[in-house]
Design a protein around this motif. Sequence first.
Motif, short mmCIF file in Angstrom:
data_model
loop_
_atom_site.label_atom_id
_atom_site.label_comp_id
_atom_site.label_asym_id
_atom_site.label_seq_id
_atom_site.Cartn_x
_atom_site.Cartn_y
_atom_site.Cartn_z
N UNK A 189 14.62 -6.51 6.55
CA UNK A 189 13.79 -6.81 5.38
C UNK A 189 14.33 -6.09 4.14
N UNK A 190 14.79 -4.84 4.31
CA UNK A 190 15.36 -4.09 3.18
C UNK A 190 16.66 -4.76 2.71
N UNK A 191 17.48 -5.27 3.64
CA UNK A 191 18.70 -6.00 3.25
C UNK A 191 18.33 -7.26 2.46
N UNK A 192 17.30 -7.95 2.88
CA UNK A 192 16.86 -9.15 2.16
C UNK A 192 16.40 -8.79 0.75
N UNK A 193 15.68 -7.69 0.62
CA UNK A 193 15.23 -7.25 -0.71
C UNK A 193 16.44 -7.00 -1.61
N UNK A 194 17.45 -6.32 -1.07
CA UNK A 194 18.67 -6.07 -1.86
C UNK A 194 19.34 -7.38 -2.26
N UNK A 195 19.35 -8.35 -1.36
CA UNK A 195 19.96 -9.66 -1.67
C UNK A 195 19.24 -10.36 -2.83
N UNK A 196 17.94 -10.11 -2.96
CA UNK A 196 17.18 -10.73 -4.06
C UNK A 196 17.32 -9.93 -5.35
N UNK A 197 17.87 -8.72 -5.27
CA UNK A 197 17.99 -7.87 -6.45
C UNK A 197 16.69 -7.18 -6.79
N UNK A 198 15.76 -7.13 -5.84
CA UNK A 198 14.45 -6.53 -6.11
C UNK A 198 14.29 -5.19 -5.41
N UNK A 199 13.52 -4.34 -6.04
CA UNK A 199 13.11 -3.08 -5.41
C UNK A 199 12.08 -3.41 -4.33
N UNK A 200 11.85 -2.46 -3.42
CA UNK A 200 10.88 -2.72 -2.36
C UNK A 200 10.19 -1.44 -1.92
N UNK A 201 8.98 -1.63 -1.44
CA UNK A 201 8.19 -0.56 -0.83
C UNK A 201 8.03 -0.92 0.63
N UNK A 202 8.41 0.00 1.51
CA UNK A 202 8.23 -0.18 2.94
C UNK A 202 6.96 0.55 3.35
N UNK A 203 6.03 -0.20 3.94
CA UNK A 203 4.80 0.40 4.45
C UNK A 203 4.85 0.43 5.96
N UNK A 204 4.92 1.61 6.52
CA UNK A 204 4.84 1.81 7.96
C UNK A 204 4.49 3.27 8.20
N UNK A 205 3.60 3.54 9.15
CA UNK A 205 3.29 4.93 9.45
C UNK A 205 4.39 5.62 10.26
N UNK A 206 5.39 4.87 10.68
CA UNK A 206 6.43 5.38 11.57
C UNK A 206 7.71 5.66 10.78
N UNK A 207 7.91 6.89 10.36
CA UNK A 207 9.05 7.26 9.52
C UNK A 207 10.39 6.92 10.16
N UNK A 208 10.45 6.97 11.49
CA UNK A 208 11.71 6.69 12.19
C UNK A 208 12.18 5.25 11.99
N UNK A 209 11.32 4.38 11.51
CA UNK A 209 11.69 2.98 11.29
C UNK A 209 12.41 2.75 9.97
N UNK A 210 12.38 3.74 9.11
CA UNK A 210 12.90 3.57 7.75
C UNK A 210 14.30 4.18 7.66
N UNK A 211 15.24 3.49 6.99
CA UNK A 211 16.60 4.02 6.86
C UNK A 211 16.60 5.42 6.24
N UNK A 212 17.49 6.26 6.75
CA UNK A 212 17.64 7.62 6.24
C UNK A 212 19.10 7.82 5.88
N UNK A 213 19.43 8.16 4.68
CA UNK A 213 18.55 8.30 3.53
C UNK A 213 18.11 6.94 3.01
N UNK A 214 17.06 6.96 2.22
CA UNK A 214 16.56 5.72 1.64
C UNK A 214 17.58 5.15 0.66
N UNK A 215 17.89 3.87 0.77
CA UNK A 215 18.80 3.26 -0.21
C UNK A 215 18.14 3.23 -1.59
N UNK A 216 18.93 3.15 -2.64
CA UNK A 216 18.35 3.04 -3.99
C UNK A 216 17.42 1.83 -4.07
N UNK A 217 16.33 2.00 -4.78
CA UNK A 217 15.39 0.90 -4.97
C UNK A 217 14.43 0.68 -3.82
N UNK A 218 14.43 1.59 -2.84
CA UNK A 218 13.53 1.47 -1.69
C UNK A 218 12.66 2.71 -1.63
#
Length: 193
Positions: free
Chosen positions: A35-64
Amino acid sequence: ALAPELARFLGEGPAPLVLTPGSGHQQARRWVARAAQAARRTGRRAIVLTPHRAQVPEPLPPGLLWQPYVPLRALLPHAAALVHHGGIGTTAEALRAGVPQVIVPLAYDQFDNAARVEALGVGARVRGGRAGAPPRALAAALRRLLDDPATADACARTAGLAAADDRLDLGAQVEGLLGLAPDAGFATFADGI
């Protein structure tokens, strides 16, 4: 109120996408990455909502931005679109906010919710399941929805219906039917209903 970090992120640019696999999906690392790759493809910033930090890329890419929890009712009015699993609560909040949504259903009623969102003209379904949607397909669906005036009209119409429902005082109507409201004009249980 929105957390300061979130409020700052929202104020730094155009409305972002909101990406959530659902709070119960505990194995969504790939879902979030796609989903984050798709957001980058659209040129849009994104907010990831999940209580599970391990699911989110580390480090966070720009715009996420990652947030463990934000009430959707508070966040979605600031969003460009929502990508999610199709849970009924998430779907309903997107309808209320008038936000286009892309559903990547996983199970249960999520497939039916996606079909209804498509039928209303307020979103799209993209296949992907537990692994998430392919970034190219998800980005294409997002671009199509965000660029389509008919989608914007359908979202506004649906949000207007939700706002009309919000103005109803359902609690007072139920109290009146049960005879709990003064001078309701209805028979009560004590009257032998």
